[in-house]
Design a protein around this motif. Structure first.
Motif, PDB file in Angstrom:
ATOM      1  N   LEU A   1      21.022  85.268  92.677  1.00 40.77           N
ATOM      2  CA  LEU A   1      22.160  85.126  93.586  1.00 40.77           C
ATOM      3  C   LEU A   1      22.285  83.695  94.085  1.00 40.77           C
ATOM      4  O   LEU A   1      23.386  83.150  94.189  1.00 40.77           O
ATOM      5  CB  LEU A   1      22.022  86.090  94.769  1.00 40.77           C
ATOM      6  CG  LEU A   1      22.056  87.581  94.437  1.00 40.77           C
ATOM      7  CD1 LEU A   1      21.793  88.400  95.690  1.00 40.77           C
ATOM      8  CD2 LEU A   1      23.379  87.960  93.809  1.00 40.77           C
ATOM      9  N   LEU A   2      21.156  83.079  94.403  1.00 38.05           N
ATOM     10  CA  LEU A   2      21.177  81.690  94.872  1.00 38.05           C
ATOM     11  C   LEU A   2      21.617  80.744  93.756  1.00 38.05           C
ATOM     12  O   LEU A   2      22.335  79.783  94.002  1.00 38.05           O
ATOM     13  CB  LEU A   2      19.794  81.285  95.390  1.00 38.05           C
ATOM     14  CG  LEU A   2      19.347  81.972  96.677  1.00 38.05           C
ATOM     15  CD1 LEU A   2      17.856  81.780  96.892  1.00 38.05           C
ATOM     16  CD2 LEU A   2      20.140  81.449  97.862  1.00 38.05           C
TER      17      LEU A   2
ATOM     18  N   LEU B   1      26.537  75.241  95.828  1.00 34.53           N
ATOM     19  CA  LEU B   1      26.084  74.314  96.861  1.00 34.53           C
ATOM     20  C   LEU B   1      24.749  73.698  96.472  1.00 34.53           C
ATOM     21  O   LEU B   1      23.906  74.351  95.884  1.00 34.53           O
ATOM     22  CB  LEU B   1      25.954  75.029  98.200  1.00 34.53           C
ATOM     23  CG  LEU B   1      27.266  75.570  98.744  1.00 34.53           C
ATOM     24  CD1 LEU B   1      27.028  76.406  99.975  1.00 34.53           C
ATOM     25  CD2 LEU B   1      28.211  74.435  99.052  1.00 34.53           C
ATOM     26  N   LEU B   2      24.572  72.449  96.840  1.00 32.63           N
ATOM     27  CA  LEU B   2      23.356  71.740  96.483  1.00 32.63           C
ATOM     28  C   LEU B   2      22.369  71.619  97.632  1.00 32.63           C
ATOM     29  O   LEU B   2      21.343  70.992  97.500  1.00 32.63           O
ATOM     30  CB  LEU B   2      23.712  70.340  95.968  1.00 32.63           C
ATOM     31  CG  LEU B   2      24.599  70.303  94.723  1.00 32.63           C
ATOM     32  CD1 LEU B   2      24.946  68.865  94.362  1.00 32.63           C
ATOM     33  CD2 LEU B   2      23.933  71.005  93.558  1.00 32.63           C
ATOM     34  N   GLY B   3      22.670  72.213  98.777  1.00 33.07           N
ATOM     35  CA  GLY B   3      21.774  72.127  99.926  1.00 33.07           C
ATOM     36  C   GLY B   3      20.445  72.795  99.645  1.00 33.07           C
ATOM     37  O   GLY B   3      20.363  73.798  98.925  1.00 33.07           O
ATOM     38  N   CYS B   4      19.397  72.253 100.227  1.00 31.46           N
ATOM     39  CA  CYS B   4      18.050  72.788  99.997  1.00 31.46           C
ATOM     40  C   CYS B   4      17.908  74.222 100.489  1.00 31.46           C
ATOM     41  O   CYS B   4      17.037  74.956 100.029  1.00 31.46           O
ATOM     42  CB  CYS B   4      17.009  71.884 100.642  1.00 31.46           C
ATOM     43  SG  CYS B   4      17.104  71.819 102.443  1.00 31.46           S
ATOM     44  N   GLU B   5      18.775  74.650 101.394  1.00 28.73           N
ATOM     45  CA  GLU B   5      18.700  76.004 101.925  1.00 28.73           C
ATOM     46  C   GLU B   5      19.073  77.053 100.884  1.00 28.73           C
ATOM     47  O   GLU B   5      18.850  78.234 101.087  1.00 28.73           O
ATOM     48  CB  GLU B   5      19.641  76.171 103.124  1.00 28.73           C
ATOM     49  CG  GLU B   5      19.322  75.293 104.294  1.00 28.73           C
ATOM     50  CD  GLU B   5      19.991  73.926 104.198  1.00 28.73           C
ATOM     51  OE1 GLU B   5      20.599  73.612 103.145  1.00 28.73           O
ATOM     52  OE2 GLU B   5      19.888  73.173 105.160  1.00 28.73           O
ATOM     53  N   TYR B   6      19.672  76.623  99.793  1.00 29.26           N
ATOM     54  CA  TYR B   6      20.128  77.554  98.765  1.00 29.26           C
ATOM     55  C   TYR B   6      19.190  77.585  97.566  1.00 29.26           C
ATOM     56  O   TYR B   6      19.613  77.797  96.439  1.00 29.26           O
ATOM     57  CB  TYR B   6      21.566  77.228  98.358  1.00 29.26           C
ATOM     58  CG  TYR B   6      22.530  77.496  99.485  1.00 29.26           C
ATOM     59  CD1 TYR B   6      23.001  78.778  99.737  1.00 29.26           C
ATOM     60  CD2 TYR B   6      22.928  76.469 100.339  1.00 29.26           C
ATOM     61  CE1 TYR B   6      23.859  79.034 100.795  1.00 29.26           C
ATOM     62  CE2 TYR B   6      23.791  76.720 101.398  1.00 29.26           C
ATOM     63  CZ  TYR B   6      24.251  78.001 101.622  1.00 29.26           C
ATOM     64  OH  TYR B   6      25.094  78.264 102.675  1.00 29.26           O
TER      65      TYR B   6
ATOM     66  N   LEU C   1      26.817  74.619 106.713  1.00 29.42           N
ATOM     67  CA  LEU C   1      28.189  74.610 106.221  1.00 29.42           C
ATOM     68  C   LEU C   1      28.566  73.212 105.737  1.00 29.42           C
ATOM     69  O   LEU C   1      28.305  72.230 106.431  1.00 29.42           O
ATOM     70  CB  LEU C   1      29.177  75.012 107.316  1.00 29.42           C
ATOM     71  CG  LEU C   1      29.389  76.494 107.537  1.00 29.42           C
ATOM     72  CD1 LEU C   1      28.216  77.108 108.251  1.00 29.42           C
ATOM     73  CD2 LEU C   1      30.660  76.718 108.308  1.00 29.42           C
ATOM     74  N   THR C   2      29.172  73.160 104.581  1.00 29.66           N
ATOM     75  CA  THR C   2      29.769  71.910 104.115  1.00 29.66           C
ATOM     76  C   THR C   2      31.140  71.800 104.762  1.00 29.66           C
ATOM     77  O   THR C   2      31.617  72.745 105.414  1.00 29.66           O
ATOM     78  CB  THR C   2      29.930  71.924 102.586  1.00 29.66           C
ATOM     79  OG1 THR C   2      30.821  72.998 102.246  1.00 29.66           O
ATOM     80  CG2 THR C   2      28.586  72.098 101.880  1.00 29.66           C
ATOM     81  N   LYS C   3      31.804  70.683 104.565  1.00 30.65           N
ATOM     82  CA  LYS C   3      33.149  70.524 105.105  1.00 30.65           C
ATOM     83  C   LYS C   3      34.078  71.599 104.543  1.00 30.65           C
ATOM     84  O   LYS C   3      34.877  72.178 105.275  1.00 30.65           O
ATOM     85  CB  LYS C   3      33.698  69.128 104.804  1.00 30.65           C
ATOM     86  CG  LYS C   3      35.076  68.899 105.401  1.00 30.65           C
ATOM     87  CD  LYS C   3      35.655  67.565 104.996  1.00 30.65           C
ATOM     88  CE  LYS C   3      37.021  67.301 105.537  1.00 30.65           C
ATOM     89  NZ  LYS C   3      37.940  68.405 105.617  1.00 30.65           N
ATOM     90  N   ASP C   4      33.966  71.886 103.250  1.00 27.23           N
ATOM     91  CA  ASP C   4      34.807  72.916 102.635  1.00 27.23           C
ATOM     92  C   ASP C   4      34.550  74.294 103.248  1.00 27.23           C
ATOM     93  O   ASP C   4      35.483  75.057 103.488  1.00 27.23           O
ATOM     94  CB  ASP C   4      34.579  72.973 101.125  1.00 27.23           C
ATOM     95  CG  ASP C   4      35.120  71.745 100.408  1.00 27.23           C
ATOM     96  OD1 ASP C   4      35.966  71.024 100.989  1.00 27.23           O
ATOM     97  OD2 ASP C   4      34.702  71.498  99.257  1.00 27.23           O
TER      98      ASP C   4
END
Length: 142
Positions: free
Chosen positions: A18-19, A24-29, A94-97
């Motif tokens: 799922l991830l 998204l490229l954030g480390c949280e994902y 959250l990203t800007k999008d």
């Protein structure tokens, strides 16, 4: 009602696919990051519809933005979970999008705050190999 449980190594089998479908490229994902930091941030996970929900904190909860095919449905369930714990819904990463999407779905319902210390950072591989200049002095000495 969502049933959150602490992230376990065995969750990798269902959560990692799922991830990986996220853009998204954030480390949280990434599963490795979520698992490694789960005890520090008291991260818990819950399968929801065809996605997932991740909640952090012990008493004051925050939820990783659920980027999934059914994110609007999942967001409604997060509102309910937060309400059941007598808390406002707090979203992080959250990203800007994504911020724009949340504002479009729930106009005026959220207050957005950037936390610069929580931003991801990117290093050049070449710079990490050679650690040139003053900027990398402390890393060289470490």
């Amino acid at each position: 009602m969502l049933k959150f449980e602490r992230i376990k190594l065995s969750d990798r089998a269902w959560l990692e696919p799922l991830l990986r479908r996220e853009t998204l490229l954030g480390c949280e994902y990434t599963f490795a990051n979520l698992y490694a930091w789960s005890s520090v941030y008291h991260a818990a996970v819950c399968p929801v519809d065809d996605g997932y929900a991740i909640r952090t904190g012990r008493h004051k909860f925050s939820y990783l933005f659920p980027v999934a095919r059914a994110s609007e449905t999942i967001l409604e369930k997060l509102f309910e979970d937060a309400w059941q714990h007598q808390q406002p819904l707090r979203l992080h990463s959250l990203t800007k999008d994504l911020r724009d999407l949340v504002e479009e779905l729930y106009p005026g319902r959220f207050v957005f705050e950037e936390k610069r210390n929580n931003f991801d950072y990117v290093y050049s591989a070449e710079n990490l190999i050679h650690l040139p200049g003053k900027k990398y002095h402390s890393k060289r000495n470490h």
